[in-house]
Design an enzyme around this catalytic site. Structure first.
Site, PDB file in Angstrom:
ATOM      1  N   GLN A 109       0.819  -1.204   0.000  1.00 25.92           N
ATOM      2  CA  GLN A 109       0.000   0.000   0.000  1.00 25.92           C
ATOM      3  C   GLN A 109       0.856   1.258   0.000  1.00 25.92           C
ATOM      4  OE1 GLN A 109      -2.738  -0.316   3.307  1.00 25.92           O
ATOM      5  NE2 GLN A 109      -4.125  -1.644   2.155  1.00 25.92           N
ATOM      6  N   ASP A 132       3.378   1.050  12.105  1.00 25.29           N
ATOM      7  CA  ASP A 132       2.230   0.734  12.947  1.00 25.29           C
ATOM      8  C   ASP A 132       1.736   2.046  13.539  1.00 25.29           C
ATOM      9  OD1 ASP A 132       0.455  -0.083  14.885  1.00 25.29           O
ATOM     10  OD2 ASP A 132       1.908  -1.277  16.021  1.00 25.29           O
ATOM     11  N   GLU A 149     -12.154   2.564   8.484  1.00 23.50           N
ATOM     12  CA  GLU A 149     -12.043   1.095   8.501  1.00 23.50           C
ATOM     13  C   GLU A 149     -10.628   0.658   8.846  1.00 23.50           C
ATOM     14  OE1 GLU A 149     -13.704  -0.253   4.732  1.00 23.50           O
ATOM     15  OE2 GLU A 149     -15.200   1.345   4.839  1.00 23.50           O
ATOM     16  N   HIS A 153      -8.388  -2.794  13.506  1.00 28.10           N
ATOM     17  CA  HIS A 153      -7.254  -3.720  13.479  1.00 28.10           C
ATOM     18  C   HIS A 153      -6.328  -3.556  14.679  1.00 28.10           C
ATOM     19  CE1 HIS A 153      -8.262  -5.146   9.520  1.00 28.10           C
ATOM     20  NE2 HIS A 153      -8.128  -3.963   8.974  1.00 28.10           N
TER      21      HIS A 153
END
Length: 295
Positions: A109, A132, A149, A153
């Site tokens: 990405q 992160d 979204e 996670h």
């Protein structure tokens, strides 16, 4: 402080999230609901939306509306947490004349996002960090943070939210658009199996209710300003979703089979997506936009 076992589990989870997106991102861009807009989040079919491109951009529009007046033109700093391939970063930069930084755990990405910023001529105002988002440096502080979204996670929102609050300027806003657990049918075996499959498939670190998130935010100096239910604007049960449900049902009838398949990123996405559809349809999960503001 965290125990070593908790630290190890969190590190392993982050690695699994990275592998999931490295393996699936190009397929999301080719076949995903928002592929026409080069994005990988869900479309919102709100009043006035007439096509898939508008549906894909609807969440960006909602975010921009809620940051209007909170990000100084020219010198504002915005952080997109879990920025994916950078589509929202570009939308934010153009709408607000701000410096926008995207954060993604995925190398795939990050590379796509960098190419996008270059092609758009925005390399001076847009950049991507492969990291992160729970491990961000203390500086700089941001006028706004956005996560579409993405925070679902996180291994621990109880740890993530205070770290984000500390990186917001006073009055800065944190806008979260994600799936939130409800209390409907809590304890019902079918509900718990559905949510467990969603967690396993989509590499969900933890599911929270809005009330739980609000309490975490309050203790970190963030006040919940808006709680907007967007679930009814999702297109659930589309033909491809029905096909996925059939595939998942045929491939994972027995739990041992399903448990093996969920370790493979492709099948993990299928299993988690099928469970998400079921959870949203039954209102065990809701897709909501939350606005928190640092007091």
């Amino acid at each position: 402080m965290r125990s070593k076992s908790l630290e190890s589990a969190a590190t392993e989870h982050v690695s699994r999230v990275a592998d999931y997106y490295d393996a699936n991102t190009r397929r999301f861009l080719r076949f995903g609901e928002s592929s026409s807009n080069d994005a990988i989040h869900r479309g919102l079919w709100m009043p006035g939306v007439t096509d898939t491109a508008e549906a894909a951009n609807a969440v960006n529009r909602l975010v921009v509306e809620r940051l209007s007046g909170h990000v100084p033109a020219g010198e504002g700093r915005v952080l997109d947490l879990g920025c994916g391939v950078g589509a929202t970063v570009v939308k934010l930069a153009r709408a607000m004349d701000a410096q926008v930084t995207g954060v993604t755990i995925s190398q795939v990405q990050a590379e796509i996002a960098e190419r996008r910023f270059s092609a758009e001529g925005l390399t001076e105002r847009c950049r991507v960090i492969r990291e992160d988002f729970a491990q961000l440096p203390a500086e700089p502080q941001y006028h706004a943070m956005v996560a579409i979204e993405a925070v679902i996670h996180s291994p621990s929102l109880a740890e993530l939210v205070p770290s984000l609050a500390a990186r917001l300027v006073p009055g800065g806003r944190l806008v979260l658009c994600d799936d939130w657990m409800t209390d409907k049918d809590r304890g019902l075996p079918a509900r718990e199996r559905c949510l467990d499959q969603f967690r396993a498939g989509w590499r969900v670190g933890g599911l929270h209710t809005v009330a739980e998130l609000a309490a975490i935010g309050e203790s970190a100096g963030l006040r919940l300003r808006e709680n907007l239910d967007l679930t009814s604007y999702l297109h659930l049960g589309r033909p491809r979703d029905r096909v996925i449900n059939v595939l998942v049902g045929a491939a994972g009838v027995l739990p041992p089979v399903r448990d093996r398949l969920v370790e493979k990123p492709f099948w993990a996405n299928m299993i988690g997506g099928s469970a998400l559809q079921a959870g949203l349809a039954r209102r065990w999960l809701e897709y909501r936009l939350l606005v928190l503001e640092r007091v």
